[in-house]
Design a protein around this motif. Structure first.
Motif, PDB file in Angstrom:
ATOM      1  N   SER A  41       0.804  -1.232   0.000  1.00 25.14           N
ATOM      2  CA  SER A  41       0.000   0.000   0.000  1.00 25.14           C
ATOM      3  C   SER A  41       0.839   1.285   0.000  1.00 25.14           C
ATOM      4  N   GLY A  42       1.945   1.273   0.750  1.00 30.17           N
ATOM      5  CA  GLY A  42       2.739   2.493   0.875  1.00 30.17           C
ATOM      6  C   GLY A  42       3.494   2.843  -0.399  1.00 30.17           C
ATOM      7  N   TRP A  43       3.701   1.886  -1.272  1.00 29.62           N
ATOM      8  CA  TRP A  43       4.481   2.082  -2.490  1.00 29.62           C
ATOM      9  C   TRP A  43       3.580   2.109  -3.724  1.00 29.62           C
ATOM     10  N   SER A  71     -18.975  -0.120   6.520  1.00 29.08           N
ATOM     11  CA  SER A  71     -17.904  -0.162   5.530  1.00 29.08           C
ATOM     12  C   SER A  71     -17.734   1.253   5.012  1.00 29.08           C
ATOM     13  N   VAL A  72     -16.585   1.843   5.252  1.00 29.29           N
ATOM     14  CA  VAL A  72     -16.449   3.257   4.943  1.00 29.29           C
ATOM     15  C   VAL A  72     -15.013   3.558   4.530  1.00 29.29           C
ATOM     16  N   SER A  73     -14.859   4.480   3.572  1.00 30.29           N
ATOM     17  CA  SER A  73     -13.497   4.857   3.219  1.00 30.29           C
ATOM     18  C   SER A  73     -13.040   5.953   4.171  1.00 30.29           C
ATOM     19  N   VAL A  74     -11.738   5.962   4.457  1.00 35.63           N
ATOM     20  CA  VAL A  74     -11.218   6.863   5.484  1.00 35.63           C
ATOM     21  C   VAL A  74     -11.505   8.321   5.117  1.00 35.63           C
ATOM     22  N   SER A  75     -11.480   8.633   3.810  1.00 34.98           N
ATOM     23  CA  SER A  75     -11.699  10.026   3.400  1.00 34.98           C
ATOM     24  C   SER A  75     -13.120  10.504   3.690  1.00 34.98           C
ATOM     25  N   GLU A  87      -9.665   5.551  19.452  1.00 34.28           N
ATOM     26  CA  GLU A  87      -9.807   5.350  20.896  1.00 34.28           C
ATOM     27  C   GLU A  87     -10.484   4.015  21.227  1.00 34.28           C
ATOM     28  N   ARG A  88     -11.313   3.534  20.321  1.00 28.15           N
ATOM     29  CA  ARG A  88     -11.947   2.221  20.535  1.00 28.15           C
ATOM     30  C   ARG A  88     -11.084   1.087  19.992  1.00 28.15           C
ATOM     31  N   HIS A  89      -9.905   1.406  19.512  1.00 26.13           N
ATOM     32  CA  HIS A  89      -8.962   0.415  18.970  1.00 26.13           C
ATOM     33  C   HIS A  89      -9.486  -0.269  17.714  1.00 26.13           C
ATOM     34  N   LEU A  90     -10.361   0.407  16.987  1.00 27.80           N
ATOM     35  CA  LEU A  90     -10.931  -0.209  15.784  1.00 27.80           C
ATOM     36  C   LEU A  90     -10.136   0.158  14.537  1.00 27.80           C
ATOM     37  N   ILE A  91      -9.457   1.313  14.561  1.00 30.17           N
ATOM     38  CA  ILE A  91      -8.515   1.634  13.487  1.00 30.17           C
ATOM     39  C   ILE A  91      -7.222   2.120  14.128  1.00 30.17           C
ATOM     40  N   SER A  92      -6.145   2.100  13.342  1.00 29.82           N
ATOM     41  CA  SER A  92      -4.863   2.556  13.868  1.00 29.82           C
ATOM     42  C   SER A  92      -4.714   4.051  13.584  1.00 29.82           C
ATOM     43  N   ARG A  93      -3.802   4.697  14.311  1.00 34.43           N
ATOM     44  CA  ARG A  93      -3.496   6.094  14.026  1.00 34.43           C
ATOM     45  C   ARG A  93      -2.996   6.237  12.596  1.00 34.43           C
ATOM     46  N   GLU A  94      -2.214   5.239  12.173  1.00 31.13           N
ATOM     47  CA  GLU A  94      -1.666   5.303  10.817  1.00 31.13           C
ATOM     48  C   GLU A  94      -2.789   5.332   9.779  1.00 31.13           C
ATOM     49  N   LEU A  95      -3.799   4.480   9.956  1.00 33.07           N
ATOM     50  CA  LEU A  95      -4.900   4.468   8.982  1.00 33.07           C
ATOM     51  C   LEU A  95      -5.657   5.792   9.018  1.00 33.07           C
ATOM     52  N   SER A  96      -5.832   6.331  10.219  1.00 35.02           N
ATOM     53  CA  SER A  96      -6.630   7.567  10.338  1.00 35.02           C
ATOM     54  C   SER A  96      -5.941   8.723   9.625  1.00 35.02           C
ATOM     55  N   GLY A  97      -4.622   8.631   9.448  1.00 36.49           N
ATOM     56  CA  GLY A  97      -3.932   9.707   8.753  1.00 36.49           C
ATOM     57  C   GLY A  97      -3.577   9.353   7.325  1.00 36.49           C
ATOM     58  N   SER A  98      -4.185   8.305   6.779  1.00 37.69           N
ATOM     59  CA  SER A  98      -3.687   7.810   5.507  1.00 37.69           C
ATOM     60  C   SER A  98      -4.349   8.456   4.302  1.00 37.69           C
ATOM     61  N   LYS A  99      -3.725   8.208   3.182  1.00 40.37           N
ATOM     62  CA  LYS A  99      -4.107   8.860   1.932  1.00 40.37           C
ATOM     63  C   LYS A  99      -5.371   8.223   1.330  1.00 40.37           C
ATOM     64  N   ASN A 117      -5.620  -1.037   2.979  1.00 36.60           N
ATOM     65  CA  ASN A 117      -4.573  -0.075   2.626  1.00 36.60           C
ATOM     66  C   ASN A 117      -4.059   0.697   3.828  1.00 36.60           C
ATOM     67  N   GLU A 118      -3.786  -0.016   4.890  1.00 39.01           N
ATOM     68  CA  GLU A 118      -2.998   0.589   5.954  1.00 39.01           C
ATOM     69  C   GLU A 118      -1.557   0.364   5.510  1.00 39.01           C
ATOM     70  N   GLU A 119      -0.690  -0.149   6.353  1.00 38.04           N
ATOM     71  CA  GLU A 119       0.658  -0.458   5.875  1.00 38.04           C
ATOM     72  C   GLU A 119       0.608  -1.660   4.929  1.00 38.04           C
ATOM     73  N   ASP A 120      -0.237  -2.621   5.277  1.00 39.32           N
ATOM     74  CA  ASP A 120      -0.474  -3.776   4.407  1.00 39.32           C
ATOM     75  C   ASP A 120      -1.839  -3.629   3.744  1.00 39.32           C
ATOM     76  N   HIS A 121      -2.066  -4.422   2.702  1.00 38.45           N
ATOM     77  CA  HIS A 121      -3.355  -4.318   2.009  1.00 38.45           C
ATOM     78  C   HIS A 121      -4.502  -4.588   2.976  1.00 38.45           C
ATOM     79  N   LEU A 122      -4.315  -5.606   3.818  1.00 39.30           N
ATOM     80  CA  LEU A 122      -5.358  -5.962   4.780  1.00 39.30           C
ATOM     81  C   LEU A 122      -4.759  -6.092   6.170  1.00 39.30           C
ATOM     82  N   ARG A 123      -5.399  -5.451   7.110  1.00 39.20           N
ATOM     83  CA  ARG A 123      -5.082  -5.671   8.517  1.00 39.20           C
ATOM     84  C   ARG A 123      -6.382  -6.140   9.155  1.00 39.20           C
ATOM     85  N   ILE A 124      -6.447  -7.439   9.430  1.00 38.51           N
ATOM     86  CA  ILE A 124      -7.666  -8.012   9.992  1.00 38.51           C
ATOM     87  C   ILE A 124      -7.510  -8.032  11.506  1.00 38.51           C
TER      88      ILE A 124
END
Lengths: 363, 168
Positions: A41-43, A71-75, A87-99, A117-124
Motif C-alpha cells: 500500500s505504501g508504495w 464499511s467506509v473509506s477513510v476520506s 480510541e476504541r482500537h478499531l482503526i490505527s493512528r496510521e490508517l486515520s492519517g492515511s491517503k 490499505n494501511e501499511e499492508d493491504h489488509l489488517r484483519i
C-alpha cells in the motif's frame, strides 16, 4: 450501517466487562495480509491503491455484509469520528492519517475490524473483552480462511505471509492483551516486569496517552516476533507470559494490603472523592483515578457490577469521545472542564466504597 | 547416460553446460543451443550482467544501493529509508540483505505457521490446467490423437475439481 449508528452502539470493549476481565481488559489479534503480485500500500500509486481497495473490500463484504456492518473509506470520515475509532482500537493512528484509497470495515458488535490499505493491504483484527486469546484466534482464523477463498495472498513457503515490513513476516500475527496492573505500578515493579517480558520475546507498551506513557496503569503486552513459530506456539507463549503477569499483579495486591492497607484504601478513597468533586481533570489524571476505582472494585470495596462502568469511562474520558458527546471541538483546557463535569455526574450516583468488605485473602 | 540432459528452460536436449560457484555455492545450468544464445550465455559481455546481479543478491555490501526490484522499482536505498518493502517480489530481490536481518529479528527464519491452503490449491490447479492445455495443443499439432484425448479428459477432471467448493 453508518458511522453515527456505530458510534452510538455499545462496543465490546466498554460493555462486556465482568469479573473475568478483572486484570486482562481485552484481547486483540491482528493479521497482516497482502494480495499477491501487487505493490504494498505504501508504495502503490493512487490508481493501484484504488484497485487494491476495490478487490479487498469486495472480498471482505462477502464475509461481513455491508448492510449489517460499517464499511467506509477513510476520506469519508471526519476527524472526530476517526479519533473515536482510534480510541476504541478499531482503526490505527496510521490508517486515520492515511491517503486516498484506505478504508475500514467494522462489524456491528465492534469485535471485528478490517483495515484496507494501511501499511499492508489488509489488517484483519479481532478484539474481545477479557482474556480470550483462543476464542479470538478461532474467529480471526476462520475469517482469514474465508477471505482466502476469493483472494490470493502473497505467500512464500519459506517466509510465510509477505508483509510490507519484515518485522511482520511469517504469520503476520500480532496478538496482544490489554492489562490493568495498578499494584505493580504502585509497588514500582513494572520496570522489572517489562525487562523480564522483553526477554521472553514479548513487548510491553503503555496503552493510553502518547508513546509509552502508561496512564491508568494499563499496558499492552504483545508478541514481538512473527516468523519461525506457528500461531498456536506464539499464542501459547503469550498466554503463559500473561498468566505469570496476572500472578505477579495479584501477589503485589496482596502484599500492598498486608504491608499497609490504610495507604491503599486512602488512595482509592481519595480517587473517589476527586472524581465526585473535581472541576478540572486532564485525561491522564482521570485515567489514573479511574484505575484506582477499578482496583477498589477488584478488591471488593465496590460491587463487581461497576467494573463495566469504569471500562466505559476509560474510553469516554478520551478526547475524541468527550468532544463527540459534547457535539463540538474544544481546546484541552475546555476538555478538562468537560471531562470533570462528565465524571462528576457519573460518580454522583456511584455506590460509596466500603472497605470493611475487603479481606486480605484474595482470590 | 541413457537420458541425455534436457535444457532447463525448454525440453530440448542440452548442449551447453555451465557451472558457477558463487559464495561457495555451486550453481549448475544446462541449456540447449537456442536458449543459451537467447540468454546471452555464449556472449561473454552479455552474461556478465546476470552474473553481477546474482552476486549482488548474495553479497549486498558489494553493491549497496544498486539493487532494484524489477517488479516494482523499489531500491535498496528506499528500503533503508522506509524500512518497508515495495512489493512481495522485493523479498526475492533483496534476499541477500534480508536474510541476516531476519536472523536477529525473529525466532527463526523459516515459516512454520498457517498456510493458505485454499489459495495454494487454486494456484496449483490453475498452473496444472495451463500446462495440460499446452500439452493438448501440442498433441493435436503433432497428430498424437490418443494422447490428446487423454489430456482432454484430464483437463475436464481438473476443471471439475477446481469448481468444487474449497475444503474447509
Amino acid at each position: 450501517m453508518t458511522i453515527a449508528s456505530l458510534i452510538a452502539t455499545p462496543s465490546e470493549l466498554t460493555d462486556a466487562a465482568s469479573n473475568k476481565t478483572a486484570i486482562v481488559l481485552m484481547t486483540r489479534i491482528r493479521l497482516a495480509r497482502n494480495l499477491a503480485g501487487r505493490p504494498f500500500s505504501g508504495w502503490a500509486t493512487p490508481a493501484q491503491r484504488a484497485k487494491i481497495a476495490e478487490t479487498c473490500s469486495a472480498a471482505v463484504a462477502a464475509a461481513l455484509p455491508i448492510k449489517r456492518n460499517l464499511s467506509v473509506s477513510v476520506s469519508e470520515l471526519g476527524e472526530l469520528e476517526k479519533q473515536i475509532l482510534v480510541e476504541r482500537h478499531l482503526i490505527s493512528r496510521e490508517l486515520s492519517g492515511s491517503k486516498q484509497g484506505s478504508a475500514v470495515i467494522i462489524s456491528k458488535d465492534q469485535t471485528v475490524s478490517v483495515m484496507v490499505n494501511e501499511e499492508d493491504h489488509l489488517r484483519i483484527q479481532v478484539l474481545r473483552a477479557g482474556f480470550q486469546l483462543k476464542k479470538s484466534w478461532n474467529i480471526i482464523n476462520d475469517l482469514d480462511t474465508s477471505l482466502e477463498s476469493s483472494l490470493d495472498f502473497a505467500f512464500s513457503p519459506t517466509l510465510g505471509y509477505l508483509t510490507a515490513c519484515p518485522t511482520n513476516l511469517g504469520t503476520g500475527m500480532r496478538a496482544s492483551a490489554m492489562m490493568h496492573l495498578p499494584a505493580l505500578v504502585i509497588a514500582s515493579q513494572m520496570e522489572k516486569v517489562v525487562r523480564a517480558v522483553n526477554q521472553l520475546g514479548m513487548v510491553v507498551r503503555g496503552l493510553f496517552g502518547e508513546g509509552s506513557d502508561a496512564s491508568g496503569s494499563i499496558f499492552q503486552i504483545s508478541n514481538q516476533t512473527t516468523l519461525g513459530e506457528s500461531e498456536e506456539a506464539i499464542l501459547k507463549r503469550l498466554t503463559s507470559v500473561l498468566q505469570s503477569i496476572i500472578e505477579h499483579e495479584l501477589n503485589a495486591r496482596e502484599k500492598l494490603l498486608e504491608a499497609d492497607a490504610g495507604k491503599l484504601f486512602d488512595k482509592v478513597g481519595r480517587a473517589f472523592g476527586i472524581l465526585q468533586n473535581s472541576h478540572l481533570l486532564n485525561s491522564s489524571e482521570a485515567m489514573n483515578l479511574l484505575s484506582l476505582i477499578r482496583l477498589g472494585i477488584d478488591l471488593g470495596a465496590f460491587p463487581d457490577a461497576n467494573r463495566s462502568t469504569i471500562d466505559r469511562l476509560f474510553i469516554e474520558a478520551q478526547p475524541g469521545h468527550l468532544q463527540h458527546a459534547q457535539k463540538g471541538e474544544f481546546d484541552p483546557g475546555q476538555r478538562d472542564l468537560l471531562r470533570a463535569a462528565h465524571l462528576r455526574s457519573e460518580f454522583a450516583n456511584f455506590v460509596r466504597p466500603d472497605f470493611s468488605l475487603i479481606n486480605s485473602e484474595m482470590n | 547416460m541413457a537420458n541425455p540432459l534436457k535444457c532447463d528452460l525448454c525440453d530440448k536436449p542440452a548442449t551447453v553446460h555451465l557451472t558457477q560457484i558463487v559464495s561457495s555455492k555451486v550453481h549448475k545450468v544446462d541449456l540447449c543451443e537456442a536458449c543459451a544464445q537467447a540468454k546471452g550465455v555464449t556472449d561473454p559481455s552479455g552474461f556478465s550482467l546476470s552474473d553481477l546481479l546474482l552476486k549482488a543478491s548474495l553479497t549486498p555490501e558489494s553493491s549497496s544501493g544498486a539493487l532494484r526490484c524489477e517488479s516494482c522499482g523499489y531500491t535498496q536505498l528506499d528500503f533503508k529509508k522506509h524500512g518497508r518493502f515495495g512489493c512481495p517480489a522485493c523479498y526475492d530481490t533483496f534476499k541477500g540483505m534480508l536474510d541476516p536481518m531476519l536472523d536477529g529479528m525473529h525466532k527463526g527464519i523459516t515459516h512454520s505457521g498457517k498456510v493458505p491452503q485454499t489459495a495454494l490449491a487454486r494456484k496449483f490447479l490453475h498452473e496444472k490446467l495451463s500446462k495440460l492445455e499446452l500439452d493438448l495443443t501440442d498433441a493435436i499439432k503433432s497428430e498424437r490423437y490418443e494422447e490428446a484425448a487423454r489430456t482432454r479428459d484430464e483437463i475436464s477432471q481438473v476443471k471439475q475439481a477446481a469448481n468444487q467448493p474449497p475444503p474447509r
